[in-house]
Design a protein around this motif. Structure first.
Motif, PDB file in Angstrom:
ATOM      1  N   ASP A 177       5.043   0.068  -8.860  1.00 14.24           N
ATOM      2  CA  ASP A 177       4.825   1.258  -9.676  1.00 14.24           C
ATOM      3  C   ASP A 177       3.619   1.119 -10.598  1.00 14.24           C
ATOM      4  O   ASP A 177       3.380   1.957 -11.460  1.00 14.24           O
ATOM      5  N   ARG A 178       2.846   0.035 -10.417  1.00 14.98           N
ATOM      6  CA  ARG A 178       1.650  -0.169 -11.221  1.00 14.98           C
ATOM      7  C   ARG A 178       0.401  -0.056 -10.343  1.00 14.98           C
ATOM      8  O   ARG A 178       0.466  -0.286  -9.127  1.00 14.98           O
ATOM      9  N   PRO A 179      -0.750   0.275 -10.935  1.00 18.26           N
ATOM     10  CA  PRO A 179      -1.979   0.383 -10.143  1.00 18.26           C
ATOM     11  C   PRO A 179      -2.380  -0.960  -9.528  1.00 18.26           C
ATOM     12  O   PRO A 179      -2.237  -2.011 -10.162  1.00 18.26           O
ATOM     13  N   VAL A 208       0.867  -1.174   0.000  1.00 12.93           N
ATOM     14  CA  VAL A 208       0.000   0.000   0.000  1.00 12.93           C
ATOM     15  C   VAL A 208       0.905   1.225   0.000  1.00 12.93           C
ATOM     16  O   VAL A 208       1.667   1.454   0.950  1.00 12.93           O
ATOM     17  N   LEU A 209       0.840   2.022  -1.062  1.00 12.54           N
ATOM     18  CA  LEU A 209       1.698   3.192  -1.179  1.00 12.54           C
ATOM     19  C   LEU A 209       1.367   4.219  -0.109  1.00 12.54           C
ATOM     20  O   LEU A 209       0.198   4.454   0.205  1.00 12.54           O
ATOM     21  N   VAL A 210       2.411   4.837   0.453  1.00 12.54           N
ATOM     22  CA  VAL A 210       2.191   5.900   1.434  1.00 12.54           C
ATOM     23  C   VAL A 210       2.001   7.242   0.747  1.00 12.54           C
ATOM     24  O   VAL A 210       1.580   8.218   1.370  1.00 12.54           O
ATOM     25  N   GLU A 211       2.324   7.293  -0.557  1.00 15.08           N
ATOM     26  CA  GLU A 211       2.173   8.499  -1.361  1.00 15.08           C
ATOM     27  C   GLU A 211       2.314   8.077  -2.813  1.00 15.08           C
ATOM     28  O   GLU A 211       2.821   6.985  -3.101  1.00 15.08           O
ATOM     29  N   PRO A 212       1.869   8.895  -3.769  1.00 12.91           N
ATOM     30  CA  PRO A 212       2.065   8.529  -5.179  1.00 12.91           C
ATOM     31  C   PRO A 212       3.551   8.386  -5.508  1.00 12.91           C
ATOM     32  O   PRO A 212       4.401   9.088  -4.961  1.00 12.91           O
ATOM     33  N   CYS A 213       3.874   7.453  -6.402  1.00 16.82           N
ATOM     34  CA  CYS A 213       5.265   7.276  -6.822  1.00 16.82           C
ATOM     35  C   CYS A 213       5.765   8.537  -7.511  1.00 16.82           C
ATOM     36  O   CYS A 213       5.002   9.272  -8.140  1.00 16.82           O
TER      37      CYS A 213
END
Length: 297
Positions: free
Chosen positions: A171-173, A139-144
């Motif tokens: 780096d993918r949805p 789960v990303l903490v912020e957009p890449c």
């Protein structure tokens, strides 16, 4: 001799009866001393035994922390399992890096893995009824963001791994955990679509996770879904220090402040001296690559 001058007879006093050994004071003293020593030795031996706790005791020790516990979290720096290369922050200590390459740049010098980052996670179940891990996702903490630049370090080791690991492209949805079984029938398949991980009480289970990013710098945490105590629960797994995991794509060579060259090529410095830690500018490195050379001078 007259009766007046006759000496009185001494009466014999009977000798005291011997005291039983178990009633003697010295015996009681020795008993106390021996008991104290035995108690001390017992505590020492018990302490040594407790260092190797069986599975059920380990589970009981960790039971207050939830049905599933992260017992260990280890970065894997080696080739094939670890990063292709590393990028240090632009302000890293050059004197330290010039002197010696860290064994694990990510852990020892704050570098970020380039293109892939691999971690081993050791999980332990703590309930009598085994827990079941049914999903694991980043789960990303912020957009890449764009790839990092700074000081690039090659990964010089050469090796290969026969392990089957879980791989995800952060780096993918909606990244999922896929099976990285090179040449296997399950290669590329979503792991948790057809598998689950059983976590018996006190038994250590190691999961190796490899995160990939081709062109972006991504930071994430892991969410583990598991079944325990009759319900589905979620736990968050972070890097040491409660930090996010991170990996960066590969930036343009010329964007780096400095680039270390592989010692395998035996390149010499401008003055002809030989060094295993030759460092050149990103612009010099980019020109060297364009020219098809392995050494700059």
């Amino acid at each position: 001799m007259s009766p007046r001058n006759k000496r009185p007879r001494r009466r014999r006093v009977p000798a005291p009866a011997p005291v039983a050994w178990w009633k003697r004071p010295v015996t009681w003293l020795l008993t106390i001393v021996v008991g104290a020593v035995a108690a001390w030795l017992g505590a020492v031996v018990l302490g040594m035994i407790n260092q190797w706790k069986p599975a059920n005791e380990l589970a009981e020790q960790l039971a207050g922390r939830g049905p599933v516990v992260v017992l260990d979290l280890k970065h894997v720096p080696y080739p094939q399992e670890g990063a292709l290369d590393y990028v240090y922050p632009a302000g890293a200590d050059l004197a330290r890096l010039d002197a010696k390459r860290p064994d694990d740049p990510t852990v020892e010098a704050g570098a970020v893995d380039i293109e892939r980052s691999t971690w081993e996670i050791t999980l332990v179940g703590t309930r009598d009824e085994a827990a079941e891990a049914v999903d694991l996702r980043p789960v990303l903490v912020e957009p890449c963001r764009p790839p990092l630049t700074g000081i690039q370090e090659p990964n010089e080791s050469q090796g290969d791994s026969e392990k089957v690991v879980l791989v995800t492209r952060v780096d993918r949805p909606n990244p999922r955990m896929l099976v990285e079984d090179r040449g296997g029938k399950d290669a590329g398949a979503p792991f948790f679509a057809t598998h689950k991980i059983t976590l018996p009480k006190g038994e250590k289970n190691v999961i190796q996770v490899r995160a990939l990013s081709a062109k972006q710098h991504c930071r994430w945490r892991l969410e583990l879904d598991y079944l325990a105590d009759g319900r589905r629960q979620t736990m968050v797994i972070s890097a040491p220090g409660d930090k996010p995991f991170e990996v960066t794509g590969r930036a343009d060579d010329s964007a780096h402040t400095w680039v270390y060259l592989s010692s395998f090529n035996g390149c010499r410095a401008k003055d002809g001296t030989k060094t295993d830690r030759l460092r050149i500018t990103g612009a010099e490195y980019a020109q060297m690559v364009r020219d098809g050379r392995t050494c700059p001078y």
